[in-house]
Design a protein around this motif. Structure first.
Motif, PDB file in Angstrom:
ATOM      1  N   TYR A   9       0.834  -1.200   0.000  1.00  0.00           N
ATOM      2  CA  TYR A   9       0.000   0.000   0.000  1.00  0.00           C
ATOM      3  C   TYR A   9       0.870   1.251   0.000  1.00  0.00           C
ATOM      4  N   GLU A  10       0.362   2.283  -0.651  1.00  0.00           N
ATOM      5  CA  GLU A  10       1.047   3.571  -0.677  1.00  0.00           C
ATOM      6  C   GLU A  10       1.105   4.130   0.740  1.00  0.00           C
ATOM      7  N   MET A  58       0.065   8.324   6.710  1.00  0.00           N
ATOM      8  CA  MET A  58      -1.117   8.242   5.859  1.00  0.00           C
ATOM      9  C   MET A  58      -0.968   7.018   4.955  1.00  0.00           C
ATOM     10  N   ILE A  59      -2.023   6.217   4.882  1.00  0.00           N
ATOM     11  CA  ILE A  59      -2.016   5.029   4.027  1.00  0.00           C
ATOM     12  C   ILE A  59      -2.970   5.266   2.869  1.00  0.00           C
ATOM     13  N   GLY A  60      -2.468   4.994   1.669  1.00  0.00           N
ATOM     14  CA  GLY A  60      -3.275   5.146   0.461  1.00  0.00           C
ATOM     15  C   GLY A  60      -3.784   3.796  -0.006  1.00  0.00           C
ATOM     16  N   HIS A  61      -4.048   3.723  -1.283  1.00  0.00           N
ATOM     17  CA  HIS A  61      -4.591   2.494  -1.851  1.00  0.00           C
ATOM     18  C   HIS A  61      -3.500   1.486  -2.186  1.00  0.00           C
ATOM     19  N   ARG A  62      -3.926   0.284  -2.457  1.00  0.00           N
ATOM     20  CA  ARG A  62      -3.024  -0.804  -2.834  1.00  0.00           C
ATOM     21  C   ARG A  62      -2.300  -0.428  -4.125  1.00  0.00           C
ATOM     22  N   ARG A  63      -1.012  -0.676  -4.138  1.00  0.00           N
ATOM     23  CA  ARG A  63      -0.207  -0.428  -5.330  1.00  0.00           C
ATOM     24  C   ARG A  63      -0.476  -1.534  -6.349  1.00  0.00           C
ATOM     25  N   VAL A  64      -0.479  -1.149  -7.590  1.00  0.00           N
ATOM     26  CA  VAL A  64      -0.584  -2.110  -8.677  1.00  0.00           C
ATOM     27  C   VAL A  64       0.819  -2.342  -9.209  1.00  0.00           C
TER      28      VAL A  64
END
Length: 122
Positions: A103-104, A113-119
């Motif tokens: 995760y970002e 701060m945690i963002g969405h899952r990295r692709v």
């Protein structure tokens, strides 16, 4: 921060950086997912999916693993079978066919701060 904005939905504040112990994992619920969060001695912060693909649920997740380095690679060893996972990519160091989600992460004014899952993290 403006409440209800797209930015709020993308980045979720989890804790203050100083609250994370160095080389210890913690678990947080982010975007409905259990996330393992790690802080390394250089104050880098990493977030992986907290599921251990080699372990049983009773053994706990990746957050309970031992953090270390293999050369330049920061990793966490799964608590059940000690497989190492690259904190940067989620890729298993012992079986390259296995990976956990990454995760970002960003730190803003001392807040993790945690963002969405990295692709394609690897």
């Amino acid at each position: 921060m403006v409440s209800g904005s797209a930015l709020d939905e993308e980045w979720q504040p989890v804790c203050r950086l100083v609250e994370l112990e160095v080389d210890r994992g913690v678990t947080a619920l982010v975007h409905g997912q259990a996330i393992a969060i790690f802080r390394t001695p250089d104050d880098s912060v990493y977030a992986l999916g907290n599921h251990d693909p080699f372990g049983r649920a009773a053994a706990g997740g990746i957050a309970k693993g031992i953090v270390g380095r293999r050369g330049e690679v920061p990793f966490v060893a799964s608590p059940a079978h000690k497989h190492g996972f690259d904190l940067r990519t989620g890729r298993c160091l012992d079986d390259t066919h296995v990976a956990v989600p990454v995760y970002e992460v960003k730190v803003v004014e001392g807040v993790v701060m945690i963002g969405h899952r990295r692709v394609n993290a690897a």
